[in-house]
Design a protein around this motif. Structure first.
Motif, mmCIF file in Angstrom:
data_model
loop_
_atom_site.group_PDB
_atom_site.id
_atom_site.type_symbol
_atom_site.label_atom_id
_atom_site.label_comp_id
_atom_site.label_asym_id
_atom_site.label_seq_id
_atom_site.Cartn_x
_atom_site.Cartn_y
_atom_site.Cartn_z
ATOM 1 N N ALA A 251 41.206 39.841 45.447
ATOM 2 C CA ALA A 251 40.958 38.471 45.908
ATOM 3 C C ALA A 251 39.738 38.410 46.816
ATOM 4 O O ALA A 251 39.046 37.381 46.878
ATOM 5 C CB ALA A 251 42.183 37.928 46.639
ATOM 6 N N GLU A 252 39.456 39.506 47.526
ATOM 7 C CA GLU A 252 38.268 39.551 48.372
ATOM 8 C C GLU A 252 37.020 39.939 47.598
ATOM 9 O O GLU A 252 35.903 39.571 47.980
ATOM 10 C CB GLU A 252 38.495 40.551 49.511
ATOM 11 C CG GLU A 252 39.589 40.145 50.478
ATOM 12 C CD GLU A 252 39.918 41.251 51.457
ATOM 13 O OE1 GLU A 252 39.498 41.147 52.636
ATOM 14 O OE2 GLU A 252 40.589 42.220 51.068
ATOM 15 N N ARG A 256 32.606 37.783 45.348
ATOM 16 C CA ARG A 256 31.321 38.471 45.219
ATOM 17 C C ARG A 256 30.911 38.564 43.747
ATOM 18 O O ARG A 256 29.727 38.450 43.417
ATOM 19 C CB ARG A 256 31.400 39.863 45.843
ATOM 20 C CG ARG A 256 31.739 39.844 47.311
ATOM 21 C CD ARG A 256 31.589 41.204 47.959
ATOM 22 N NE ARG A 256 32.164 41.202 49.295
ATOM 23 C CZ ARG A 256 31.564 40.685 50.367
ATOM 24 N NH1 ARG A 256 30.362 40.172 50.264
ATOM 25 N NH2 ARG A 256 32.166 40.710 51.551
ATOM 26 N N VAL A 257 31.882 38.771 42.888
ATOM 27 C CA VAL A 257 31.589 38.797 41.448
ATOM 28 C C VAL A 257 31.107 37.420 41.004
ATOM 29 O O VAL A 257 30.165 37.304 40.210
ATOM 30 C CB VAL A 257 32.833 39.214 40.647
ATOM 31 C CG1 VAL A 257 32.561 39.142 39.148
ATOM 32 C CG2 VAL A 257 33.267 40.628 41.028
ATOM 33 N N GLN A 258 31.720 36.374 41.525
ATOM 34 C CA GLN A 258 31.294 35.017 41.191
ATOM 35 C C GLN A 258 29.866 34.757 41.672
ATOM 36 O O GLN A 258 29.050 34.181 40.950
ATOM 37 C CB GLN A 258 32.266 34.007 41.818
ATOM 38 C CG GLN A 258 33.673 34.064 41.216
ATOM 39 C CD GLN A 258 34.648 33.196 41.996
ATOM 40 O OE1 GLN A 258 34.602 33.128 43.220
ATOM 41 N NE2 GLN A 258 35.561 32.541 41.284
ATOM 42 N N ARG A 259 29.561 35.189 42.884
ATOM 43 C CA ARG A 259 28.199 35.026 43.394
ATOM 44 C C ARG A 259 27.212 35.831 42.568
ATOM 45 O O ARG A 259 26.083 35.394 42.309
ATOM 46 C CB ARG A 259 28.127 35.454 44.861
ATOM 47 C CG ARG A 259 28.546 34.370 45.847
ATOM 48 C CD ARG A 259 28.377 34.846 47.273
ATOM 49 N NE ARG A 259 27.026 35.320 47.523
ATOM 50 C CZ ARG A 259 26.742 36.277 48.399
ATOM 51 N NH1 ARG A 259 27.698 36.879 49.081
ATOM 52 N NH2 ARG A 259 25.489 36.639 48.588
ATOM 53 N N ALA A 291 40.291 43.457 37.540
ATOM 54 C CA ALA A 291 38.958 43.489 36.938
ATOM 55 C C ALA A 291 39.054 43.879 35.469
ATOM 56 O O ALA A 291 38.315 43.365 34.626
ATOM 57 C CB ALA A 291 38.056 44.466 37.683
ATOM 58 N N ALA A 292 39.976 44.788 35.166
ATOM 59 C CA ALA A 292 40.159 45.204 33.774
ATOM 60 C C ALA A 292 40.635 44.036 32.921
ATOM 61 O O ALA A 292 40.175 43.852 31.784
ATOM 62 C CB ALA A 292 41.143 46.361 33.702
#
Length: 332
Positions: A251-252, A256-259, A291-292
């Motif tokens: 969740a944290e 960052r992946v979205q950014r 993530a998988a």
């Protein structure tokens, strides 16, 4: 004790450097290698791979960035290193570790470990061309197909003027296959008088402690391990201080992946941006089951709007987001 982010061509670009360094725990990072062949490169060539030069050679979080050069011509490397310093490079790093076949065929990277005398001349020429207050450092592997020349190569680099060595504890032929031979890092450190950082196969905090025990080096450079677990440097730094810090949850990490996705779409054409997202997301699968699951959904997708929805970003137009909005971006 230092913790650095490794330079990884085609992976750790300015976007990922920004996102990983802001997590914390890193003392410095390195640009992707800038290939030097037979001429003085224009400023644009440096700005493309090291855009942080335009902001004091630091990532937005303030982490210092070194400029890495790759090549085999001592004089040409020296000229380009001197020019990079005029552009703001605080440290010049030399790549003698890249195992890529295309790089080695053009006499760059790890293939030069066959020629310790050339290593020495390169570092010596660069050291003479660079202002005295700017350090010259080097990254090496244990050798091309055998570690037998590792000590000679390390000595050649140190005697040429390298102020610090990063030792990836595998040969070129071994590539990234485990194990990493951390015991050879200890042998290198015993042979040279300059600081040495250990690199290779540090995926977890436990790996760090084992590497430190075997190599004798508290300082490390993190590559794929940090890309796969963005808070690894933060965990290591806290543990060395004797503090406990909880590992970051998915969740944290997801914001960052979205950014990253927003920034990748700004930097790259729509046909290429999905590939960059999948590259990082694929590496995150090593540490996060979530993530998988997400990677399984996006791996065959090329439609950016559909990927927006899969990332929980439906309705967010990257072109209309400013930097503050990117940093506040959360699950929707």
């Amino acid at each position: 004790m230092e913790i650095a982010l490794a330079p990884m061509e085609g992976l750790v670009d300015d976007i990922l450097r920004e996102l990983l360094t802001e997590v914390g725990g890193l003392d410095w990072c390195v640009s992707e290698f800038i290939r030097v062949c037979d001429r003085l490169l224009p400023a644009a060539a440096f700005a493309k791979l090291a855009p942080e030069l335009g902001q004091g050679a630091r990532t937005p979080s303030g982490t210092p960035m070194r400029v890495q050069l790759l090549g085999s011509d001592p004089a040409c490397l020296a000229d380009n290193a001197a020019f990079a310093c005029t552009l703001g490079a605080p440290v010049i790093d030399l790549n003698f570790g890249c195992p890529a076949k295309t790089v080695n065929k053009s006499r760059g990277g790890a293939v030069l470990l066959k020629e310790p005398e050339l290593l020495n001349r390169i570092v010596e020429n660069v050291r003479q061309a660079v202002p005295a207050h700017i350090p010259v450092t080097a990254k090496m592997r244990l050798g091309y197909d055998s570690p037998n020349s590792a000590l000679a190569c390390a000595e050649a680099l140190a005697e040429g003027g390298a102020a610090q060595l990063v030792v990836h504890a595998r040969t070129k032929v071994e590539g990234y296959r485990p194990p990493a031979h951390w015991e050879w890092v200890a042998r290198v450190a015993d042979r040279v008088s300059v600081p040495v950082l250990a690199n290779g196969e540090i995926w977890t905090l436990d790996d760090y402690w084992r590497c430190r025990s075997v190599s004798g080096q508290a300082s490390v450079m993190l590559g794929r391990g940090l890309v796969s677990r963005p808070d690894l440097a933060l965990q290591i730094a806290a543990a060395v201080r004797g503090e406990e810090t909880a590992a970051q949850s998915w969740a944290e990490i997801l914001p960052r992946v979205q950014r990253f996705w927003v920034m990748a779409q700004r930097k790259l054409a729509p046909r290429y941006a999905p590939g960059r997202l999948k590259q990082w997301l694929g590496m995150l699968t090593r540490s996060y089951p979530e993530a998988a699951a997400l990677f399984a959904q996006v791996r065959r997708e090329s439609d950016c709007a559909l990927i927006d929805r899969l990332l929980g970003m439906a309705g967010q137009n990257p072109a209309n987001l400013d930097l503050d909005q990117e940093r506040r971006l959360q699950l929707v």
